[in-house]
Design a protein around this motif. Structure first.
Motif, mmCIF file in Angstrom:
data_model
loop_
_atom_site.group_PDB
_atom_site.id
_atom_site.type_symbol
_atom_site.label_atom_id
_atom_site.label_comp_id
_atom_site.label_asym_id
_atom_site.label_seq_id
_atom_site.Cartn_x
_atom_site.Cartn_y
_atom_site.Cartn_z
ATOM 1 N N GLU A 127 43.605 41.569 41.149
ATOM 2 C CA GLU A 127 45.046 41.715 41.330
ATOM 3 C C GLU A 127 45.778 40.403 40.988
ATOM 4 O O GLU A 127 46.788 40.395 40.294
ATOM 5 N N PHE A 128 45.205 39.302 41.461
ATOM 6 C CA PHE A 128 45.793 37.982 41.177
ATOM 7 C C PHE A 128 45.856 37.747 39.660
ATOM 8 O O PHE A 128 46.905 37.383 39.121
ATOM 9 N N ALA A 164 36.071 44.135 47.968
ATOM 10 C CA ALA A 164 37.463 43.796 48.314
ATOM 11 C C ALA A 164 37.824 42.420 47.763
ATOM 12 O O ALA A 164 38.952 42.195 47.310
ATOM 13 N N ALA A 165 36.870 41.488 47.795
ATOM 14 C CA ALA A 165 37.130 40.149 47.258
ATOM 15 C C ALA A 165 37.380 40.235 45.743
ATOM 16 O O ALA A 165 38.313 39.616 45.219
ATOM 17 N N MET A 196 40.797 41.665 45.067
ATOM 18 C CA MET A 196 41.872 40.695 45.288
ATOM 19 C C MET A 196 42.022 39.779 44.070
ATOM 20 O O MET A 196 43.135 39.522 43.605
ATOM 21 N N VAL A 197 40.901 39.327 43.536
ATOM 22 C CA VAL A 197 40.943 38.423 42.378
ATOM 23 C C VAL A 197 41.471 39.164 41.139
ATOM 24 O O VAL A 197 42.243 38.619 40.351
ATOM 25 N N LEU A 236 44.534 30.491 47.126
ATOM 26 C CA LEU A 236 43.937 31.785 47.481
ATOM 27 C C LEU A 236 42.476 31.647 47.913
ATOM 28 O O LEU A 236 41.876 32.612 48.368
ATOM 29 N N ILE A 276 39.934 30.908 45.945
ATOM 30 C CA ILE A 276 38.978 31.269 44.889
ATOM 31 C C ILE A 276 38.092 30.066 44.546
ATOM 32 O O ILE A 276 36.907 30.217 44.266
ATOM 33 N N LYS A 298 48.369 40.146 37.897
ATOM 34 C CA LYS A 298 49.783 39.955 38.229
ATOM 35 C C LYS A 298 50.309 38.586 37.831
ATOM 36 O O LYS A 298 51.440 38.448 37.398
#
Lengths: 405, 266
Positions: free
Chosen positions: A19-20, A12-13, A16-17, A49, A51, A23
């Motif tokens: 997607e960042f 999941a982590a 998320m990265v 975020l 990271i 986008k």
């Protein structure tokens, strides 16, 4: 037992990265690459975020994830652009993890916490205009003066040179030491100290949407409390920082291989020659098969290192292998990806020419491929052995990492 | 004040809709991507979290009717910042049409209790009806506010929202409780946070069955009024390219215009 599965949290982590990066960075990456500038939103967003503190314990301002997640994050970042992963290599691998390993509790509070929170950006100042692979040839000096050190010297090819607030600086406290590397000491130099100047270099082949430059110290007064480790311990610190930096480079280069593969698969199915998609031609298929092989090998190599770091096992040899393999093969993958894209791959209409340019640097920095070959040969011949360090990188302990502290 | 966000797990945006010879529908993703939170719902989830952050809601509860697998969608809601997630799952609900689903959602919202706002995405990317929010409102007896593009104010038991319609925007006020469905202009959904991801993976998501709810009205395939008589994938659009040849630009244009008249394009 060998367990190749990743946890839901790790996946999941990484998602998320991914997607960042897709986008917020991908849409303008060509523009910044052409301008040779860093997208000004990248660092603040990576900070916001979390990271920039992904694998640092929560008690030091981080997110409390493990070292494997750091690798997955680097793979996702470099899938989009190498400059994003470079941020993790210097801020996290080469600097923050060095403080986690070698810093005192007070130094962790003072330097690591703001870095993990993304309030301060961090860089690594080892290389000099005349000292790359030959680290011990460095000319930067640190002279003791009461409770301070006076630092002079010039560092070159420093990622985040103009963006970072904290510089992990290596200088000779004993220029006459024999062997010379025993005279090196590490310091945390901060940008607000009088005498610190920096600038970016333009005209690089790749990583043009990043900041790479020089940092200069002119009689910079650094409190002794900013000395990381003991006098003369700098070389060992630098090498253990590289064990961490190389991990991020290996994982990132794996992401670059994946980028080459994914883009090539897509293009090979769209582009037709001789009445069929080029993916139906066997010599194109061979290139795709190679890329898949390189990706699998590179990924297995870096995940093994991530696992070793989690366990607290020294991994100097394994990370050198992972970094050497992944970077050499990311360059090969990019070369093949350009070939599959034909003339279009030669123009910046497609991303693969950027991949090719971006892949080249990592074969030079954080140990050239030649240095890694010498290291591997040294291990094979029994001439090289890793002695225990005074401070080892702490094994990942979920309880310690995730507790508020 | 509790806020409930009703969400649905849907196929990925790149999934391909196919129907086999037996009329069996599948949504397989060619890249193997898993099912996701309905993309429209991301705006609803974000708005529910903002109602907690900015408008004093005590809870932002994610609610889904679906299979056990839908817990993944609920985990995304928790990772984004929802305070709680509830899955409603029972074979008795399988094959429900939107009315059946609305009955179940309304019963779950009643069971949660003290809910003032139920937020929905505009519609789901699979069924694509956009009916459920208003049907839930009807079932609960609450005011439905659809196509909401901004929540302006919540005070004195009333909510004022801006609605984005074909003809323009309108600002309306309604007494709480309400059901709102949101459009994508309302916000920019956040990513799941790293801390949220960890919290979500450790959360125990309660599963409510038909026995836990007082559903008013029939549910399931038997009760569905919608009859899926004939399901088929739309045929792929076909096109061809014709290059118009000619000595001069004028000649090419004349031929093009003739062609367009012939095809009744102009």
């Amino acid at each position: 037992m060998i367990d190749f599965s990743l946890t839901e949290e790790q996946l999941a982590a990484a998602e998320m990265v991914r997607e960042f990066a897709a986008k917020e960075v991908y849409p303008t990456i060509k523009e910044y690459d052409r301008k040779q500038e860093m997208n000004p939103d990248v660092l603040p967003r990576m900070a916001e975020l979390g990271i920039l503190g992904i694998n640092i314990p929560v008690r030091y301002g981080g997110q409390g994830f493990d070292y494997i997640t750091l690798g997955l994050v680097c793979e996702e970042l470099e899938r989009v652009d190498t400059t994003l992963r470079v941020v993790m290599s210097v801020h996290m691998g080469l600097n923050s993890m060095g403080i986690l390993q070698w810093g005192t509790e007070e130094q962790k509070q003072r330097f690591l916490t703001p870095q993990a929170k993304g309030e301060k950006y961090a860089a690594f100042c080892l290389t000099e205009p005349g000292a790359g692979s030959d680290v011990a040839a460095m000319r930067s000096t640190a002279r003791r003066d009461g409770d301070d050190y006076i630092i002079n010297g010039e560092k070159m090819w420093i990622s985040l040179a103009t963006k970072a607030d904290h510089f992990l600086w290596f200088a000779k406290t004993d220029p006459n030491a024999q062997p010379p590397h025993k005279g090196i000491t590490a310091f945390m130099v901060t940008r607000d100290m009088p005498g610190v100047t920096s600038g970016d270099i333009h005209g690089k082949l790749g990583v043009r949407a990043g900041s790479t430059g020089w940092v200069h110290c002119d009689n910079v007064r650094v409190p002794a409390a900013n000395r990381i480790g003991e006098e003369g311990e700098g070389f060992k610190i630098a090498m253990s920082c590289l064990d961490n930096g190389r991990y991020t480079v290996a994982a990132g280069a794996t992401g670059l291989i994946r980028a080459c593969l994914e883009d090539s698969v897509k293009y090979a199915q769209e582009r037709h020659t001789f009445g069929k998609p080029i993916a139906q031609h066997q010599l194109v298929q061979q290139k795709l098969a190679w890329m898949q092989q390189w990706y699998d090998c590179a990924r297995l190599l870096y995940l093994r290192v991530g696992w070793m770091k989690n366990q607290g096992i020294r991994n100097t040899r394994e990370v050198s292998m992972a970094k050497w393999y992944a970077t050499d093969h990311s360059f090969k993958a990019a070369h093949e990806a350009v070939q599959i894209h034909g003339a279009y791959g030669y123009s910046d209409e497609y991303d693969v020419e950027r991949y090719l340019r971006n892949s080249r640097g990592a074969i030079i920095y954080e140990g050239t491929s030649e240095i890694h070959q010498l290291m591997q040969a040294g291990y094979v011949l029994g001439e090289r052995k890793d002695k225990p360090l005074r401070c080892e990188l702490p094994a990942y302990d979920p309880e310690f990492w995730q507790a508020e502290g | 004040m509790k806020v409930v966000v009703c969400t649905k797990q849907t196929p990925s945006t790149t999934a391909v809709f196919t129907v086999d010879a037996n009329g069996h529908v599948s949504w397989d993703d060619p890249g193997g991507k898993p099912n996701i939170v309905n993309p429209w719902d991301e705006y609803a989830i974000e708005e529910a979290i903002r109602l907690k952050e900015n408008h004093g809601a005590t809870d932002a509860i994610a609610l889904t009717v679906g299979s056990e697998e839908s817990k993944d969608a609920l985990k995304t809601c928790l990772a984004m910042g929802c305070t709680e997630a509830i899955l409603v799952s029972d074979s008795a609900f399988d094959g429900s049409d939107t009315v059946g689903t609305a009955r179940v959602l309304a019963a779950a919202i009643n069971k949660i209790g003290d809910v003032q706002i139920a937020v929905f995405g505009n519609r789901a990317i699979d069924g694509d009806t956009g009916l459920t929010p208003v049907q839930v409102a009807r079932k609960l007896g609450w005011t439905p506010l659809t196509y909401v593009s901004a929540i302006k104010e919540i005070s004195n038991g009333q909510i004022t929202v801006e609605r984005l319609l074909d003809d323009g925007k309108e600002t309306v006020t309604a007494p709480l409780p309400v059901v709102i469905s949101v459009v994508k202009e309302i916000n920019e959904p956040r990513y799941p946070s790293f801390m949220g991801i960890r919290k979500a993976n450790r959360a125990t998501i309660p599963v409510w069955t038909a026995a836990d709810l007082e559903v008013d009205g029939a549910t399931g395939a038997e009760a569905a009024k919608v009859n899926w008589g004939h399901v088929y994938a739309p045929p792929p659009r076909e096109g061809s390219v014709e290059i118009i040849e000619g000595e001069t630009i004028e000649e090419k244009v004349r031929k093009l215009v003739d062609k367009l008249f012939e095809e009744k394009v102009i």
